[in-house]
Design a protein around this motif. Structure first.
Motif, mmCIF file in Angstrom:
data_model
loop_
_atom_site.group_PDB
_atom_site.id
_atom_site.type_symbol
_atom_site.label_atom_id
_atom_site.label_comp_id
_atom_site.label_asym_id
_atom_site.label_seq_id
_atom_site.Cartn_x
_atom_site.Cartn_y
_atom_site.Cartn_z
ATOM 1 N N TYR A 113 23.429 -3.153 1.241
ATOM 2 C CA TYR A 113 24.034 -2.796 2.861
ATOM 3 C C TYR A 113 25.132 -3.396 3.164
ATOM 4 O O TYR A 113 26.275 -2.881 3.836
ATOM 5 N N MET A 114 25.348 -4.836 2.518
ATOM 6 C CA MET A 114 26.674 -5.424 2.796
ATOM 7 C C MET A 114 27.001 -6.140 1.449
ATOM 8 O O MET A 114 26.346 -6.385 0.526
ATOM 9 N N PHE A 115 28.353 -6.506 1.485
ATOM 10 C CA PHE A 115 29.010 -7.218 0.573
ATOM 11 C C PHE A 115 29.321 -8.723 0.821
ATOM 12 O O PHE A 115 29.724 -8.730 1.797
ATOM 13 N N MET A 116 29.243 -9.736 -0.179
ATOM 14 C CA MET A 116 29.862 -10.969 0.173
ATOM 15 C C MET A 116 31.208 -11.101 -0.143
ATOM 16 O O MET A 116 32.032 -10.273 -1.349
ATOM 17 N N THR A 117 32.160 -11.166 0.663
ATOM 18 C CA THR A 117 33.558 -11.367 0.437
ATOM 19 C C THR A 117 33.948 -12.670 0.748
ATOM 20 O O THR A 117 33.456 -13.422 1.414
ATOM 21 N N ASP A 138 0.817 -1.303 0.024
ATOM 22 C CA ASP A 138 -0.128 0.024 0.020
ATOM 23 C C ASP A 138 0.817 1.108 -0.168
ATOM 24 O O ASP A 138 0.521 2.310 -0.574
ATOM 25 N N LEU A 139 1.940 1.207 0.823
ATOM 26 C CA LEU A 139 2.918 2.277 0.818
ATOM 27 C C LEU A 139 3.273 2.667 -0.491
ATOM 28 O O LEU A 139 3.709 3.723 -0.885
ATOM 29 N N LEU A 140 3.859 1.455 -1.423
ATOM 30 C CA LEU A 140 4.635 1.708 -2.707
ATOM 31 C C LEU A 140 3.473 2.306 -3.433
ATOM 32 O O LEU A 140 3.813 3.217 -4.255
ATOM 33 N N ALA A 141 2.457 1.705 -3.648
ATOM 34 C CA ALA A 141 1.028 2.100 -4.319
ATOM 35 C C ALA A 141 0.730 3.725 -4.154
ATOM 36 O O ALA A 141 0.566 4.448 -5.230
ATOM 37 N N SER A 142 1.043 3.925 -3.024
ATOM 38 C CA SER A 142 0.902 5.560 -2.869
ATOM 39 C C SER A 142 1.894 6.399 -2.823
ATOM 40 O O SER A 142 2.046 7.583 -2.189
ATOM 41 N N GLY A 143 3.119 6.033 -3.447
ATOM 42 C CA GLY A 143 4.230 6.763 -3.619
ATOM 43 C C GLY A 143 5.676 6.697 -3.175
ATOM 44 O O GLY A 143 6.375 7.313 -3.286
ATOM 45 N N SER A 144 5.470 5.691 -2.063
ATOM 46 C CA SER A 144 6.935 5.255 -1.455
ATOM 47 C C SER A 144 7.857 4.682 -2.259
ATOM 48 O O SER A 144 7.370 3.937 -3.280
ATOM 49 N N ARG A 145 9.181 4.649 -2.249
ATOM 50 C CA ARG A 145 10.093 3.972 -3.155
ATOM 51 C C ARG A 145 10.598 2.894 -2.174
ATOM 52 O O ARG A 145 10.806 2.890 -0.979
ATOM 53 N N TYR A 146 10.799 1.908 -3.007
ATOM 54 C CA TYR A 146 11.442 0.511 -2.303
ATOM 55 C C TYR A 146 12.949 0.553 -2.368
ATOM 56 O O TYR A 146 13.569 0.619 -3.552
ATOM 57 N N LEU A 147 13.587 0.372 -1.346
ATOM 58 C CA LEU A 147 15.007 0.522 -1.252
ATOM 59 C C LEU A 147 15.511 -1.111 -0.758
ATOM 60 O O LEU A 147 15.257 -1.414 0.148
ATOM 61 N N ASP A 148 16.001 -1.761 -1.872
ATOM 62 C CA ASP A 148 16.420 -3.068 -1.745
ATOM 63 C C ASP A 148 18.062 -2.912 -1.145
ATOM 64 O O ASP A 148 18.881 -2.578 -1.909
ATOM 65 N N VAL A 149 18.333 -3.566 -0.068
ATOM 66 C CA VAL A 149 19.650 -3.182 0.642
ATOM 67 C C VAL A 149 20.453 -4.831 0.562
ATOM 68 O O VAL A 149 21.341 -4.859 1.096
ATOM 69 N N ARG A 150 19.659 -5.742 -0.268
ATOM 70 C CA ARG A 150 20.326 -6.912 -0.631
ATOM 71 C C ARG A 150 21.535 -6.804 -1.261
ATOM 72 O O ARG A 150 21.716 -5.764 -2.088
ATOM 73 N N THR A 151 22.299 -8.056 -1.593
ATOM 74 C CA THR A 151 23.273 -7.894 -2.409
ATOM 75 C C THR A 151 22.935 -7.767 -4.083
ATOM 76 O O THR A 151 21.911 -8.167 -4.307
ATOM 77 N N GLN A 170 35.757 -13.264 3.339
ATOM 78 C CA GLN A 170 35.898 -13.209 4.588
ATOM 79 C C GLN A 170 34.256 -13.285 5.169
ATOM 80 O O GLN A 170 34.131 -13.286 6.629
ATOM 81 N N GLY A 171 33.216 -13.258 4.380
ATOM 82 C CA GLY A 171 31.955 -13.264 4.602
ATOM 83 C C GLY A 171 31.347 -12.013 4.419
ATOM 84 O O GLY A 171 32.037 -11.167 3.594
ATOM 85 N N ARG A 172 30.316 -11.440 4.845
ATOM 86 C CA ARG A 172 29.487 -10.455 4.762
ATOM 87 C C ARG A 172 30.263 -9.155 5.496
ATOM 88 O O ARG A 172 30.652 -9.199 6.585
ATOM 89 N N VAL A 173 30.688 -8.083 4.803
ATOM 90 C CA VAL A 173 31.026 -7.162 5.228
ATOM 91 C C VAL A 173 29.969 -5.590 4.720
ATOM 92 O O VAL A 173 29.477 -5.769 3.754
ATOM 93 N N LYS A 174 30.007 -4.726 5.680
ATOM 94 C CA LYS A 174 29.132 -3.432 5.443
ATOM 95 C C LYS A 174 29.765 -2.848 4.239
ATOM 96 O O LYS A 174 31.064 -2.521 4.247
ATOM 97 N N ASN A 175 28.848 -2.421 3.504
ATOM 98 C CA ASN A 175 29.061 -1.393 2.405
ATOM 99 C C ASN A 175 29.551 -0.198 3.054
ATOM 100 O O ASN A 175 28.716 0.574 3.554
ATOM 101 N N PRO A 176 30.965 0.435 2.979
ATOM 102 C CA PRO A 176 31.281 1.621 3.512
ATOM 103 C C PRO A 176 30.841 2.791 2.812
ATOM 104 O O PRO A 176 30.701 3.599 3.630
ATOM 105 N N ASP A 177 30.414 2.656 1.784
ATOM 106 C CA ASP A 177 29.714 3.635 0.850
ATOM 107 C C ASP A 177 28.154 3.718 0.835
ATOM 108 O O ASP A 177 27.570 4.259 0.101
ATOM 109 N N PHE A 178 27.320 2.880 1.730
ATOM 110 C CA PHE A 178 26.013 2.867 1.719
ATOM 111 C C PHE A 178 25.397 4.175 1.745
ATOM 112 O O PHE A 178 24.399 4.460 0.756
ATOM 113 N N LEU A 179 25.589 4.851 2.675
ATOM 114 C CA LEU A 179 24.749 6.074 2.746
ATOM 115 C C LEU A 179 25.033 7.167 1.718
ATOM 116 O O LEU A 179 24.215 7.891 1.035
#
Length: 119
Positions: A47-51, A17-30, A53-62
């Motif tokens: 939001y994270m990358f697979m490396t 419903d939120l998306l239908a009324s104008g919100s945007r969907y931000l997908d933070v998966r890989t 060493q495992g998952r690491v936070k995306n330093p440039d997310f914001l």
């Protein structure tokens, strides 16, 4: 600093419903997860990358989000089941985004509820 309890979480039906009324969907998966299927018209910023060493936070997310989403926009944030979206929402709220909502259950719940997806 905002805490997870400050994050508004909605179920898939409310998110739709939120998306239908104008919100945007931000997908933070890989990118790999996104490419396997995603919500229609979703914006992808991992939001994270697979490396090795495992998952690491995306330093440039914001900074990357700021290139595609305005701080005053209404955003619905989702990942695969909800964990990364929670962390992403906290970061976004702390960065000045005011209308951030987490989709509980993430893309898994979206797909299971037979919502439209893009594969």
């Amino acid at each position: 600093m905002d805490m997870p309890e400050d994050v508004v979480t909605v179920d898939v039906n409310v998110a739709k419903d939120l998306l239908a009324s104008g919100s945007r969907y931000l997908d933070v998966r890989t990118a790999e997860e996104y490419n396997n299927g995603h919500v229609d018209n979703a914006v992808s910023v991992p939001y994270m990358f697979m490396t090795q060493q495992g998952r690491v936070k995306n330093p440039d997310f914001l900074p990357q989000v700021s290139l595609v989403c305005k701080r005053e926009e209404r955003l619905v944030v989702g990942c695969n089941i909800g964990g990364r979206a929670m962390k992403a929402c906290v970061d976004l709220l702390n960065d000045g985004y005011q209308q951030v909502t987490r989709m509980g259950g993430g893309y898994t719940a979206w797909a299971e509820s037979r919502q439209e997806t893009n594969k």
